[in-house]
Write a protein that holds these residues in place. Structure first.
Motif, PDB file in Angstrom:
ATOM      1  N   ASP A  58       0.856  -1.175   0.000  1.00  0.00           N
ATOM      2  CA  ASP A  58       0.000   0.000   0.000  1.00  0.00           C
ATOM      3  C   ASP A  58       0.894   1.228   0.000  1.00  0.00           C
ATOM      4  O   ASP A  58       1.985   1.192   0.573  1.00  0.00           O
ATOM      5  CB  ASP A  58      -0.917   0.008   1.219  1.00  0.00           C
ATOM      6  N   TYR A  59       0.422   2.305  -0.653  1.00  0.00           N
ATOM      7  CA  TYR A  59       1.236   3.500  -0.810  1.00  0.00           C
ATOM      8  C   TYR A  59       0.417   4.757  -0.560  1.00  0.00           C
ATOM      9  O   TYR A  59      -0.782   4.810  -0.875  1.00  0.00           O
ATOM     10  CB  TYR A  59       1.783   3.582  -2.239  1.00  0.00           C
ATOM     11  N   THR A  60       1.080   5.773  -0.066  1.00  0.00           N
ATOM     12  CA  THR A  60       0.434   7.068  -0.014  1.00  0.00           C
ATOM     13  C   THR A  60       0.352   7.623  -1.434  1.00  0.00           C
ATOM     14  O   THR A  60       1.175   7.274  -2.309  1.00  0.00           O
ATOM     15  CB  THR A  60       1.204   8.017   0.915  1.00  0.00           C
ATOM     16  N   ASP A  61      -0.633   8.458  -1.679  1.00  0.00           N
ATOM     17  CA  ASP A  61      -0.910   8.897  -3.049  1.00  0.00           C
ATOM     18  C   ASP A  61       0.282   9.577  -3.723  1.00  0.00           C
ATOM     19  O   ASP A  61       0.485   9.428  -4.935  1.00  0.00           O
ATOM     20  CB  ASP A  61      -2.100   9.853  -3.056  1.00  0.00           C
ATOM     21  N   SER A  62       1.065  10.307  -2.963  1.00  0.00           N
ATOM     22  CA  SER A  62       2.132  11.105  -3.563  1.00  0.00           C
ATOM     23  C   SER A  62       3.246  10.261  -4.191  1.00  0.00           C
ATOM     24  O   SER A  62       4.028  10.781  -4.990  1.00  0.00           O
ATOM     25  CB  SER A  62       2.737  12.044  -2.529  1.00  0.00           C
ATOM     26  N   ILE A  63       3.320   8.989  -3.862  1.00  0.00           N
ATOM     27  CA  ILE A  63       4.382   8.153  -4.404  1.00  0.00           C
ATOM     28  C   ILE A  63       3.857   7.005  -5.271  1.00  0.00           C
ATOM     29  O   ILE A  63       4.656   6.252  -5.845  1.00  0.00           O
ATOM     30  CB  ILE A  63       5.292   7.577  -3.310  1.00  0.00           C
ATOM     31  N   LYS A  64       2.568   6.871  -5.380  1.00  0.00           N
ATOM     32  CA  LYS A  64       2.008   5.782  -6.187  1.00  0.00           C
ATOM     33  C   LYS A  64       2.487   5.874  -7.619  1.00  0.00           C
ATOM     34  O   LYS A  64       2.496   6.942  -8.224  1.00  0.00           O
ATOM     35  CB  LYS A  64       0.475   5.834  -6.142  1.00  0.00           C
ATOM     36  N   GLY A  65       2.889   4.724  -8.154  1.00  0.00           N
ATOM     37  CA  GLY A  65       3.362   4.672  -9.529  1.00  0.00           C
ATOM     38  C   GLY A  65       4.822   5.027  -9.699  1.00  0.00           C
ATOM     39  O   GLY A  65       5.391   4.832 -10.779  1.00  0.00           O
TER      40      GLY A  65
END
Length: 116
Positions: A58-65
């Motif tokens: 799971d990732y915080t939005d700012s680092i997704k992708g």
């Protein structure tokens, strides 16, 4: 013995890549949910990525992708592959297990600095 040793940080240009590692003592790594945090001076430590023992992430939005968390359970080591780095990714990065109490213990962290 509780031990977390982060490494792999450094100075990189924007859009570059780094791979962070975290060597953990087996007593706190084995079977536990593991996480990467980062902290900028003057701000609270931010939880950015988690991974279960089985590999669910799971990732915080700012680092997704851009970032990928992974683990090698045989080596008690956690990783964070960071691609397409941005200046705003500049921070001290820490690893830690979740769900167990370590009190105030944190590893020494590893500094990531991204230049424009």
């Amino acid at each position: 013995q509780v031990q977390l040793v982060e490494s792999g940080g450094g100075l990189v240009q924007a859009e570059g890549s780094l791979r962070l590692s975290c060597a953990a003592s087996v007593s706190i790594f084995s079977g536990n949910l593991m996480a990467w945090y980062r902290q900028v001076p003057g701000k609270e430590r931010e939880l950015i990525a988690t991974i279960t023992h089985g590999g669910t992430t799971d990732y915080t939005d700012s680092i997704k992708g851009r970032f990928t968390i992974s683990r090698d359970n045989a080596k008690n080591t956690l990783y964070l592959q960071m691609n397409s780095l941005k200046v705003e990714d500049t921070a001290m990065y820490y690893c830690r297990p979740l769900g167990i109490s370590l009190g105030n213990y944190w590893g020494q962290g590893t500094q990531v600095t991204v230049s424009s």
